[in-house]
Write a protein that holds these residues in place. Structure first.
Motif, mmCIF file in Angstrom:
data_model
loop_
_atom_site.group_PDB
_atom_site.id
_atom_site.type_symbol
_atom_site.label_atom_id
_atom_site.label_comp_id
_atom_site.label_asym_id
_atom_site.label_seq_id
_atom_site.Cartn_x
_atom_site.Cartn_y
_atom_site.Cartn_z
ATOM 1 N N GLU A 5 0.832 -1.215 0.000
ATOM 2 C CA GLU A 5 0.000 0.000 0.000
ATOM 3 C C GLU A 5 0.859 1.254 0.000
ATOM 4 O OE1 GLU A 5 -2.783 1.522 3.362
ATOM 5 O OE2 GLU A 5 -4.093 0.464 1.974
ATOM 6 N N ILE A 24 -7.292 2.462 -4.233
ATOM 7 C CA ILE A 24 -8.624 2.751 -3.678
ATOM 8 C C ILE A 24 -9.639 1.625 -3.889
ATOM 9 C CG2 ILE A 24 -8.386 5.260 -3.820
ATOM 10 C CD1 ILE A 24 -10.276 5.041 -6.340
ATOM 11 N N SER A 26 -10.061 -1.405 -2.783
ATOM 12 C CA SER A 26 -10.606 -2.087 -1.603
ATOM 13 C C SER A 26 -11.399 -1.155 -0.685
ATOM 14 C CB SER A 26 -9.476 -2.749 -0.810
ATOM 15 O OG SER A 26 -8.556 -1.783 -0.379
ATOM 16 N N TYR A 27 -11.307 0.153 -0.919
ATOM 17 C CA TYR A 27 -12.018 1.110 -0.052
ATOM 18 C C TYR A 27 -13.291 1.675 -0.686
ATOM 19 C CZ TYR A 27 -7.457 1.069 2.238
ATOM 20 O OH TYR A 27 -6.298 0.675 2.860
ATOM 21 N N GLN A 28 -13.481 1.436 -1.973
ATOM 22 C CA GLN A 28 -14.601 2.067 -2.686
ATOM 23 C C GLN A 28 -15.969 1.689 -2.133
ATOM 24 O OE1 GLN A 28 -13.225 1.187 -6.804
ATOM 25 N NE2 GLN A 28 -13.927 3.254 -7.230
ATOM 26 N N LEU A 30 -16.913 0.682 0.940
ATOM 27 C CA LEU A 30 -17.233 1.326 2.215
ATOM 28 C C LEU A 30 -17.408 2.827 2.027
ATOM 29 C CD1 LEU A 30 -17.800 1.072 5.192
ATOM 30 C CD2 LEU A 30 -15.362 1.136 5.645
ATOM 31 N N ALA A 31 -16.595 3.430 1.174
ATOM 32 C CA ALA A 31 -16.745 4.865 0.897
ATOM 33 C C ALA A 31 -18.136 5.155 0.341
ATOM 34 C CB ALA A 31 -15.673 5.326 -0.088
ATOM 35 N N SER A 70 -6.961 4.571 4.908
ATOM 36 C CA SER A 70 -8.418 4.396 4.898
ATOM 37 C C SER A 70 -9.107 5.483 5.726
ATOM 38 C CB SER A 70 -8.805 3.012 5.423
ATOM 39 O OG SER A 70 -8.365 2.837 6.757
ATOM 40 N N THR A 71 -8.554 5.787 6.889
ATOM 41 C CA THR A 71 -9.142 6.828 7.743
ATOM 42 C C THR A 71 -9.103 8.176 7.034
ATOM 43 O OG1 THR A 71 -8.504 5.639 9.753
ATOM 44 C CG2 THR A 71 -8.956 7.987 9.997
ATOM 45 N N TYR A 74 -11.758 8.110 4.270
ATOM 46 C CA TYR A 74 -13.129 8.197 4.784
ATOM 47 C C TYR A 74 -13.429 9.594 5.341
ATOM 48 C CZ TYR A 74 -12.857 3.127 4.333
ATOM 49 O OH TYR A 74 -12.689 1.849 3.847
ATOM 50 N N LYS A 152 -21.356 1.424 10.262
ATOM 51 C CA LYS A 152 -20.121 1.008 9.596
ATOM 52 C C LYS A 152 -19.119 0.344 10.538
ATOM 53 C CE LYS A 152 -21.809 1.718 6.131
ATOM 54 N NZ LYS A 152 -22.150 0.454 5.550
ATOM 55 N N GLN A 158 -10.798 5.891 14.951
ATOM 56 C CA GLN A 158 -10.969 6.237 13.538
ATOM 57 C C GLN A 158 -11.938 7.411 13.366
ATOM 58 O OE1 GLN A 158 -12.054 2.151 12.346
ATOM 59 N NE2 GLN A 158 -10.544 2.344 10.714
#
Length: 196
Positions: A5, A24, A26-28, A30-31, A70-71, A74, A152, A158
């Protein structure tokens, strides 16, 4: 952060779009789901997610690694949604849709037991909609912490970083938000009960 990463972040800082897309991916989901819960409909959530990801790409050079990636991401998503909520504060419109499936196949939704009767499924969906509507009726600050913590499942740490608030403030805000949500649901149930 994992070395893989970190490498993607460094390449993204140099303008490598392919590395950014990998970063991004893996984060899309949750975003998007944070945006959906905050804004209440698919179209606005998709727009806000895209806007936030553009902001992330444009400002990734400023990411210093003091919090997890990730934090940081978000936080940008949450602030983008808060900006949108402020814009339409006077026009509270809420439509209920099921979140759409994202590219990686994940879906954020409440699972109904396939063995449930039609009546039980209907009641469950009505209950989910009632809670969704109640969350949308919360003030902005309360809605945000309820979504980040109770829906979430993000940690207090976080949420503290995302909202740039001390953890103590976050905990008390969550406590007040839960009470406010309970009051809204209780009042609606009382109002909807048939008068004898």
């Amino acid at each position: 952060m994992e070395e893989f990463e970190i490498n993607l972040i460094e390449k993204s800082k140099q303008g490598d779009v392919e590395s950014f897309e990998m970063l991004i991916k893996s984060y899309q989901t949750l975003a998007y789901n944070i945006a959906f819960r905050m804004l209440g409909n698919v179209e606005d959530a998709s727009d806000a997610t895209q806007e936030a990801l553009v902001k992330v790409f444009k400002s990734i050079h400023s990411f210093q690694g003091q919090s997890s990636f990730s934090t940081w991401l978000y936080r940008i998503v949450t602030n983008t949604c808060l900006d949108e909520l402020r814009k339409r504060k006077r026009q509270k419109v809420y439509s209920y849709h099921n979140p759409v499936e994202m590219e990686d196949g994940e879906i954020d939704r409440d699972v109904v037991d396939p063995n449930s009767s039609t009546e039980e499924i209907f009641e469950k969906k009505e209950e989910i909609k009632s809670i969704q509507d109640a969350i949308q009726a919360l003030p902005e600050q309360h809605k945000t912490v309820i979504i980040l913590r109770d829906i979430k499942g993000l940690s207090y740490e976080q949420i503290s970083e995302i909202l740039d608030c001390p953890q103590g403030t976050i905990k008390s805000r969550i406590s007040r938000a839960r009470l406010a949500l309970k009051d809204i649901i209780t009042n609606r149930e009382l109002y909807q009960k048939p008068h004898v």
